[in-house]
Design an enzyme around this catalytic site. Structure first.
Site, short mmCIF file in Angstrom:
data_model
loop_
_atom_site.label_atom_id
_atom_site.label_comp_id
_atom_site.label_asym_id
_atom_site.label_seq_id
_atom_site.Cartn_x
_atom_site.Cartn_y
_atom_site.Cartn_z
CD GLN A 12 -2.56 1.29 2.66
OE1 GLN A 12 -1.99 0.97 3.71
NE2 GLN A 12 -3.76 1.86 2.65
CG ASP A 34 6.72 -6.56 -2.68
OD1 ASP A 34 6.10 -5.54 -2.34
OD2 ASP A 34 6.70 -7.62 -2.02
CG ASP A 52 12.31 -13.54 1.21
OD1 ASP A 52 11.98 -14.73 1.37
OD2 ASP A 52 12.32 -12.70 2.14
CE1 TYR A 142 1.24 -2.60 12.62
CE2 TYR A 142 2.68 -3.96 11.27
CZ TYR A 142 2.06 -2.76 11.52
OH TYR A 142 2.24 -1.70 10.67
CE LYS A 146 5.78 -2.11 11.48
NZ LYS A 146 6.75 -1.85 10.38
C1 VAH Z 1 -2.53 -2.06 10.27
N1 VAH Z 1 -2.49 -0.40 8.50
O1 VAH Z 1 -3.75 -1.88 10.32
C2 VAH Z 1 -1.68 -1.00 9.58
C3 VAH Z 1 -1.29 0.12 10.52
C4 VAH Z 1 -1.93 1.62 12.42
C5 VAH Z 1 -2.29 0.42 11.61
O2 VAH Z 1 -0.02 -0.08 11.07
O3 VAH Z 1 -1.98 -3.06 10.72
#
Ligand code: VAH
Length: 316
Positions: A12, A34, A52, A142, A146
Site C-alpha cells: 500500500q 517485492d 525476499d 505486529y 514494531k
Molecule cells: C494495520 N495499517 O492496520 C496498519 C497500521 C496503524 C495500523 O499499522 O496493521
C-alpha cells in the site's frame, strides 16, 4: 548520488512511494523490489526485481550492483495477518529489518527509512493525544515487532551511526492499492464496497476511533522526513504523525453524502480487540517542530478524492 531501493514496492505504501520518488529523482534512480510483481505503473516506470528481504545475499547483490545509497524498507506483515502467523510475522518484520540495518552499517549507506506504527502503543498508553514519549506495552504481534524494531533503529544509529529514520504511521487510506491485512483496512474497504454494492459490513464497532491519514499526506511526510537535515532529527525510533481521527460511524456519515442509500452494519471480529489497544488521537508536535510535518487532507477532502478515484476505477 547513488540509487534508491524500495523493499515492498507492491504494498500500500510502497506502490505510491515508488512512483513519487521516481517523479522526484528520475525513474532510473529508484529500484523497486517485492516478493511479487507490483502495479502496472510501478513495473512500467522503472527497474523492478523480485526480492525476499530475508535473502541477505540477494539483498546485498542488488544494493552493490546498483550502487544503492538509500533504502526504504517497507516489507512487513500487518496487524491482522501478524496475529494469524506470529512466527512468520516476527521473522519478516524483525529479521528483515536487521538485514537492512546490518547492510546499512557494513556498506555505510547514507539513509534508511523504516515504517513504525501507532501499533507500538498498548492498553496502558494514554489514548487521547498520545505523546511521543510514553508508556508502550503493545500486546499484538505486529505492535511488539514494531516496538522492537524501533529499539533496533535507535541502537544502530547510536552504536554505528546508521541514519535510519522512521514514522509511526496511523491507519493509511489510499485508492491505488487494495488493503493488505491490517486493522485499519476497513477505512479502505468501505469505499470500494460503497461504490460497488452501496453497503458494507464493518469488522470494528461504530465508535472505534482511530488515527488515520490520506496516503498523499503519508508520502509527503515520509519524503519530508528523509530530506530533513540530520541535525534536526531528534529521534530515530519513529515520529508520531497523524492527520485525522474518526470512527466508522463518522466515516459512514461522510460516505452517505455521496451514496445516500449507503448502508453499514457492524459485525466485530478479532481486529476490534487489536483496535481497542490503539490510541484514539495522537500528539505529533515533535514531528511538526523538528522537520515541519503538517497534513493537508481532512476527512471531507479525503472522502471526495477517494470517491472520485474509485468511481473512475469502476467506471460508475
Ligand atoms: C494495520 N495499517 O492496520 C496498519 C497500521 C496503524 C495500523 O499499522 O496493521
Amino acid at each position: 548520488m547513488g540509487k534508491i531501493l524500495i523493499i515492498g514496492a507492491a504494498g500500500q505504501i510502497g506502490t505510491e512511494l515508488t512512483l513519487e520518488l521516481r517523479k522526484i529523482n528520475g525513474n532510473d534512480k529508484v529500484i523497486a523490489t517485492d516478493l511479487t510483481t507490483a502495479s502496472e505503473e510501478v513495473m512500467s516506470s522503472g527497474k523492478f526485481e523480485i526480492l525476499d528481504v530475508l535473502d541477505k545475499q540477494n539483498l546485498s547483490r542488488i544494493v552493490t550492483e546498483n550502487d544503492v545509497r538509500e533504502i526504504y524498507h517497507l516489507a512487513a506483515l500487518l496487524s491482522g495477518n501478524s496475529e494469524k502467523k506470529p512466527k512468520r510475522a516476527w521473522e519478516v518484520n524483525m529479521d528483515g529489518l536487521l538485514n537492512v540495518l546490518e547492510l546499512a552499517k557494513d556498506l555505510k549507506l547514507s539513509k534508511i527509512f523504516w515504517p513504525s506504527s501507532i501499533a507500538v502503543f498498548g492498553n496502558t498508553t494514554p489514548k487521547v493525544n498520545t505523546p511521543q514519549i510514553t508508556i508502550m506495552e503493545p500486546n499484538t504481534v505486529y505492535g511488539i515487532s514494531k516496538l522492537a524494531g524501533e529499539r533496533w533503529c535507535e541502537y544502530y544509529h547510536a552504536k554505528f551511526g546508521v541514519d535510519v529514520r522512521s514514522l509511526r504511521y496511523p491507519g493509511l487510506i489510499s485508492h491505488k492499492t487494495e488493503p493488505g491485512g491490517g486493522t485499519t483496512d476497513y477505512a479502505v474497504e468501505i469505499f470500494y464496497e460503497a461504490v460497488k454494492h452501496k453497503r458494507y459490513k464493518c469488522f470494528l464497532s461504530k465508535d472505534t476511533m482511530l488515527p488515520m491519514m490520506f496516503m498523499p499526506d503519508a508520502i509527503d511526510g515520509t519524503i519530508k522526513l528523509m530530506e530533513a537535515p540530520a541535525d534536526g532529527i531528534s529521534t530515530h525510533c519513529g515520529y508520531n504523525i497523524t492527520a485525522i481521527s474518526f470512527t466508522p460511524e463518522q466515516l459512514s456519515n461522510e460516505i452517505v453524502r455521496y451514496v445516500p442509500e449507503f448502508e453499514i452494519e457492524y459485525e466485530a471480529d478479532f481486529r476490534l480487540e487489536i483496535a481497542k489497544t490503539w490510541p484514539a488521537t495522537i500528539d505529533d508536535s515533535t514531528a511538526r517542530r523538528d522537520w515541519g510535518w503538517k497534513h493537508k487532507f481532512n476527512l471531507s477532502e479525503m472522502t471526495e478524492v477517494m470517491f472520485r478515484k474509485i468511481s473512475e476505477k469502476f467506471q460508475v
